[in-house]
Design a protein around this motif. Structure first.
Motif, PDB file in Angstrom:
ATOM      1  N   LEU A   1       0.754  -1.265  -0.043  1.00  0.00           N
ATOM      2  CA  LEU A   1      -0.108   0.226  -0.061  1.00  0.00           C
ATOM      3  C   LEU A   1       0.900   1.284   0.057  1.00  0.00           C
TER       4      LEU A   1
ATOM      5  N   ARG B   1      -7.839  -4.166   0.619  1.00  0.00           N
ATOM      6  CA  ARG B   1      -7.269  -4.284   2.118  1.00  0.00           C
ATOM      7  C   ARG B   1      -8.197  -4.820   3.199  1.00  0.00           C
TER       8      ARG B   1
ATOM      9  N   VAL C   1      -0.964  -7.021   4.762  1.00  0.00           N
ATOM     10  CA  VAL C   1      -0.558  -5.602   4.138  1.00  0.00           C
ATOM     11  C   VAL C   1       0.510  -5.075   4.378  1.00  0.00           C
TER      12      VAL C   1
ATOM     13  N   ALA D   1      -6.339  -2.584   9.637  1.00  0.00           N
ATOM     14  CA  ALA D   1      -6.776  -3.635   8.733  1.00  0.00           C
ATOM     15  C   ALA D   1      -7.032  -4.782   9.813  1.00  0.00           C
TER      16      ALA D   1
END
Length: 343
Positions: A80, A111, A118, A136
């Protein structure tokens, strides 16, 4: 060169989307794939082919094939970047705004619904996503970007001027709503030009009208190039005196990392991830002096002092910049950290 041993039962990584061009995602993909192949790990970009893990570079519009890969038992790891945000505080045009809103929705969906892990490119990015979209539900890691320390090096040809100071900017886009950093650079160059000759060298997409207006208004030299071949970037960085990191709230700028590897000190405002990357005498960061999340005009005086300090002792800062890259920003380190998550 010695590499760590990895699980030989998982020899193939699927990397999507297959991005091309001169942007940061393409740069990451190319150097990461080189690192994988050097370690005997196969790479594919086809979600329908067998693979043990899928690395999603930010987002992809191919959500159904990604979901099917997950149903087949393939782990999904998402890398990300930052959140699209400028359209929230400045009018950026319909096209940019629609793409930004869709992009955030796509990234957030992967996500929250598809990713098994992640990877954030900086602590700043992780805190940003956790704050705006909640933490997350899956494990997360923070891995700074890396650079080939042989390709990006202080050693090599350069044409660094001795009669004037060259300030370098390397950004993907400084046009439209993204131009605030460009005008900060111009104000910095204007202040410095009161004491010494200055050249502002801008490698970025900049509106033609803005280019003409800036060239006509200021007495110092401003050069604009929309892009530079990737292989010429190290030469250009060795040929400059400092890099100004123009982006406000930068997630993890490759240009900053590449500059440090070339021994080019970095000057910028202390926003985003810069304090994680530019440490010690690798450069100087100045307080923004206003609300950077609202893109209020910054306090240039601190930035000028930071630049003057770097320019007054180039040997010390150039040496420290390279040492910072060698200690924390090497490509091999980055690839190894990713493989700990992927395999």
């Amino acid at each position: 060169m010695t590499f760590n041993a990895y699980n030989t039962l998982m020899p193939r990584i699927c990397i999507v989307p297959y991005v091309q061009g001169l942007g940061g995602v393409t740069s990451f993909r190319l150097k990461f794939e080189d690192g994988l192949r050097a370690r005997g790990i196969d790479v594919t970009h086809d979600l329908n082919q067998p693979a043990d893990v899928v690395l999603v570079l930010a987002g992809t519009r191919h959500l159904l094939p990604l979901w099917k890969a997950r149903r087949r038992g393939q782990r999904i790891v998402q890398r990300l970047d930052g959140v699209n945000w400028v359209h929230r505080v400045r009018w950026a045009g319909v096209r940019y705004t629609v793409r930004a809103v869709y992009g955030n929705a796509n990234l957030s969906f992967i996500r929250n619904r598809l990713a098994d892990h992640v990877i954030y490119q900086s602590q700043f990015i992780k805190a940003w996503w956790d704050d705006w979209y909640r933490p997350a539900r899956v494990p997360a890691s923070v891995i700074l970007n890396g650079v080939d320390l042989n390709q990006y090096s202080p050693s090599g040809l350069h044409e660094r001027p001795s009669g004037h100071v060259r300030i370098l900017l390397v950004e993907g886009s400084l046009s439209g709503a993204l131009d605030s950093g460009l005008y900060s650079a111009v104000r910095l160059a204007e202040k410095l030009s009161q004491k010494t000759r200055v050249e502002l060298f801008v490698v970025s997409r900049v509106d033609k009208r803005a280019q003409g207006r800036l060239r006509d208004r200021y007495p110092f030299r401003i050069q604009f190039m929309e892009s530079v071949p990737r292989e010429q970037i190290p030469w250009l960085m060795r040929s400059s005196h400092l890099l100004f990191s123009a982006e406000v709230n930068p997630p993890c700028p490759n240009s900053v990392i590449e500059a440090l590897a070339c021994g080019l000190p970095v000057v910028g405002f202390d926003t985003g991830s810069l304090s994680e990357i530019v440490q010690g005498d690798a450069g100087r960061l100045a307080p923004y002096g206003a609300d950077h999340w609202k893109l209020e005009p910054p306090d240039i005086s601190g930035l000028v002092r930071a630049a003057e300090e770097v320019l007054d002792d180039q040997p010390r800062f150039r040496k420290a910049a390279r040492e910072q890259a060698e200690n924390t920003l090497g490509l091999d380190r980055m690839v190894d950290e990713y493989l700990k998550v992927l395999l």
